[in-house]
Design a protein around this motif. Structure first.
Motif, PDB file in Angstrom:
ATOM      1  N   GLY A 113       0.791  -1.173   0.000  1.00 32.22           N
ATOM      2  CA  GLY A 113       0.000   0.000   0.000  1.00 32.22           C
ATOM      3  C   GLY A 113       0.850   1.261   0.000  1.00 32.22           C
ATOM      4  N   ARG A 114       0.157   2.368  -0.036  1.00 33.43           N
ATOM      5  CA  ARG A 114       0.802   3.684  -0.012  1.00 33.43           C
ATOM      6  C   ARG A 114       1.270   4.032   1.389  1.00 33.43           C
ATOM      7  N   PRO A 115       2.479   4.616   1.523  1.00 32.16           N
ATOM      8  CA  PRO A 115       2.926   5.018   2.854  1.00 32.16           C
ATOM      9  C   PRO A 115       2.054   6.164   3.378  1.00 32.16           C
ATOM     10  N   ILE A 116       1.842   6.165   4.671  1.00 33.10           N
ATOM     11  CA  ILE A 116       1.061   7.212   5.317  1.00 33.10           C
ATOM     12  C   ILE A 116       2.004   8.339   5.697  1.00 33.10           C
ATOM     13  N   ARG A 117       1.659   9.570   5.272  1.00 35.92           N
ATOM     14  CA  ARG A 117       2.493  10.735   5.586  1.00 35.92           C
ATOM     15  C   ARG A 117       1.952  11.381   6.857  1.00 35.92           C
ATOM     16  N   THR A 118       2.837  11.578   7.824  1.00 36.34           N
ATOM     17  CA  THR A 118       2.446  12.257   9.056  1.00 36.34           C
ATOM     18  C   THR A 118       3.475  13.338   9.359  1.00 36.34           C
ATOM     19  N   GLN A 119       3.072  14.287  10.170  1.00 37.31           N
ATOM     20  CA  GLN A 119       3.988  15.335  10.592  1.00 37.31           C
ATOM     21  C   GLN A 119       4.330  15.104  12.050  1.00 37.31           C
ATOM     22  N   THR A 120       5.616  15.198  12.363  1.00 33.54           N
ATOM     23  CA  THR A 120       6.091  15.051  13.732  1.00 33.54           C
ATOM     24  C   THR A 120       6.898  16.285  14.081  1.00 33.54           C
ATOM     25  N   THR A 121       6.659  16.825  15.256  1.00 29.12           N
ATOM     26  CA  THR A 121       7.411  17.975  15.738  1.00 29.12           C
ATOM     27  C   THR A 121       8.167  17.555  16.982  1.00 29.12           C
ATOM     28  N   GLN A 122       9.433  17.937  17.064  1.00 30.74           N
ATOM     29  CA  GLN A 122      10.261  17.627  18.223  1.00 30.74           C
ATOM     30  C   GLN A 122      10.718  18.936  18.838  1.00 30.74           C
ATOM     31  N   ALA A 123      10.715  19.004  20.170  1.00 31.16           N
ATOM     32  CA  ALA A 123      11.135  20.225  20.858  1.00 31.16           C
ATOM     33  C   ALA A 123      12.054  19.868  22.014  1.00 31.16           C
ATOM     34  N   PHE A 124      13.021  20.752  22.268  1.00 31.63           N
ATOM     35  CA  PHE A 124      13.962  20.563  23.367  1.00 31.63           C
ATOM     36  C   PHE A 124      14.209  21.919  24.013  1.00 31.63           C
ATOM     37  N   ASN A 125      14.080  21.996  25.338  1.00 31.24           N
ATOM     38  CA  ASN A 125      14.314  23.241  26.045  1.00 31.24           C
ATOM     39  C   ASN A 125      14.761  22.926  27.470  1.00 31.24           C
ATOM     40  N   ALA A 126      15.897  23.492  27.861  1.00 34.75           N
ATOM     41  CA  ALA A 126      16.396  23.386  29.239  1.00 34.75           C
ATOM     42  C   ALA A 126      16.409  21.948  29.749  1.00 34.75           C
ATOM     43  N   GLY A 127      16.832  21.028  28.894  1.00 33.65           N
ATOM     44  CA  GLY A 127      16.975  19.639  29.324  1.00 33.65           C
ATOM     45  C   GLY A 127      15.721  18.789  29.176  1.00 33.65           C
ATOM     46  N   ARG A 128      14.610  19.361  28.776  1.00 33.73           N
ATOM     47  CA  ARG A 128      13.364  18.602  28.582  1.00 33.73           C
ATOM     48  C   ARG A 128      13.080  18.474  27.094  1.00 33.73           C
ATOM     49  N   ALA A 129      12.491  17.345  26.706  1.00 33.50           N
ATOM     50  CA  ALA A 129      12.207  17.095  25.292  1.00 33.50           C
ATOM     51  C   ALA A 129      10.787  16.567  25.138  1.00 33.50           C
ATOM     52  N   TRP A 130      10.124  17.008  24.051  1.00 35.96           N
ATOM     53  CA  TRP A 130       8.767  16.587  23.743  1.00 35.96           C
ATOM     54  C   TRP A 130       8.673  16.211  22.285  1.00 35.96           C
ATOM     55  N   VAL A 131       7.682  15.392  21.994  1.00 35.33           N
ATOM     56  CA  VAL A 131       7.381  15.003  20.619  1.00 35.33           C
ATOM     57  C   VAL A 131       5.881  15.181  20.415  1.00 35.33           C
ATOM     58  N   LYS A 132       5.529  15.831  19.298  1.00 30.87           N
ATOM     59  CA  LYS A 132       4.122  15.962  18.933  1.00 30.87           C
ATOM     60  C   LYS A 132       3.921  15.187  17.647  1.00 30.87           C
ATOM     61  N   ASP A 133       2.978  14.276  17.659  1.00 33.64           N
ATOM     62  CA  ASP A 133       2.636  13.502  16.472  1.00 33.64           C
ATOM     63  C   ASP A 133       1.114  13.364  16.436  1.00 33.64           C
ATOM     64  N   PRO A 134       0.561  12.583  15.519  1.00 34.94           N
ATOM     65  CA  PRO A 134      -0.906  12.485  15.445  1.00 34.94           C
ATOM     66  C   PRO A 134      -1.569  12.035  16.753  1.00 34.94           C
ATOM     67  N   ARG A 135      -0.819  11.400  17.651  1.00 42.43           N
ATOM     68  CA  ARG A 135      -1.388  10.951  18.934  1.00 42.43           C
ATOM     69  C   ARG A 135      -1.415  12.051  19.978  1.00 42.43           C
ATOM     70  N   GLY A 136      -0.748  13.213  19.687  1.00 42.30           N
ATOM     71  CA  GLY A 136      -0.701  14.308  20.657  1.00 42.30           C
ATOM     72  C   GLY A 136       0.731  14.609  21.070  1.00 42.30           C
ATOM     73  N   VAL A 137       0.865  15.322  22.186  1.00 44.15           N
ATOM     74  CA  VAL A 137       2.181  15.710  22.692  1.00 44.15           C
ATOM     75  C   VAL A 137       2.529  14.809  23.873  1.00 44.15           C
ATOM     76  N   GLN A 138       3.750  14.297  23.867  1.00 46.47           N
ATOM     77  CA  GLN A 138       4.227  13.486  24.987  1.00 46.47           C
ATOM     78  C   GLN A 138       5.718  13.739  25.201  1.00 46.47           C
ATOM     79  N   ASP A 139       6.185  13.397  26.400  1.00 48.33           N
ATOM     80  CA  ASP A 139       7.616  13.495  26.669  1.00 48.33           C
ATOM     81  C   ASP A 139       8.355  12.583  25.705  1.00 48.33           C
TER      82      ASP A 139
END
Length: 185
Positions: free
Chosen positions: A1-27
């Motif tokens: 099948g066709r690959p599913i395209r998703t957007q992922t955002t990664q953030a890092f600030n003062a030693g903490r990191a987060w990831v935002k993907d279709p499931r929401g934001v998590q550490d």
């Protein structure tokens, strides 16, 4: 099948990191957060400042031939929280490349990846020569279609970004009509 395209955002600030993907934001998972922190410590300006102020160890390695077949001097910078980074410096004292190895996501004895950033198209900006183009390589091969972001924090500046082309090359753009990245000094 066709690959599913998703957007992922990664953030890092003062030693903490987060990831935002279709499931929401998590550490971000610990290994990912550690890699984010390593990326920040490898940024060229803080790396050189920490080296100059004695917080990192600097060793001159044997001269090499650069990718453009010109001779380059090699400095290795390392320290307690940073893996070895090699800076390649040409005869004009321009940093023409940066190389470092990242750990394998598989862990253990798996080999890491040799990452290289090859700098070119130096231009004068307020009396300082700054590279306007960079090529990303991993294990000697171009990294195509990667999204690169430059967000200076101290000193503050303007967000700039770019996608690498098929050869792993990119030129940052901070507005629709202006290339480069704006920093305040």
């Amino acid at each position: 099948g066709r690959p599913i395209r998703t957007q992922t955002t990664q953030a890092f600030n003062a030693g903490r990191a987060w990831v935002k993907d279709p499931r929401g934001v998590q550490d971000a998972p610990s290994p990912m957060a550690a890699e984010f922190a390593s990326n920040v410590r490898r940024h060229i300006i803080p790396l050189l400042i920490d080296a100059a102020e004695g917080r990192l160890t600097v060793r001159k390695l044997a001269d090499q031939t650069g990718r453009d077949l010109r001779p380059v001097q090699v400095l290795e910078i390392s320290g307690p929280q940073i893996d070895r980074v090699r800076l390649l410096i040409d005869a004009q004292m321009l940093i023409v490349g940066q190389a470092y190895t990242t750990r394998s996501p598989l862990g253990g004895q798996s080999p890491g990846n040799l990452n290289e950033e090859v700098f070119s198209d130096y231009r004068f900006v307020n009396g300082i020569r700054v590279p306007f183009e960079t090529q990303l390589l991993q294990n000697g091969q171009p990294v195509p279609f990667a999204y690169v972001v430059f967000q200076p924090i101290d000193p503050p500046g303007t967000y700039a970004s770019a996608y690498t082309n098929v050869d792993g090359e990119y030129e940052l753009q901070f507005s629709p009509s202006s290339n480069g990245a704006m920093i305040v000094v």
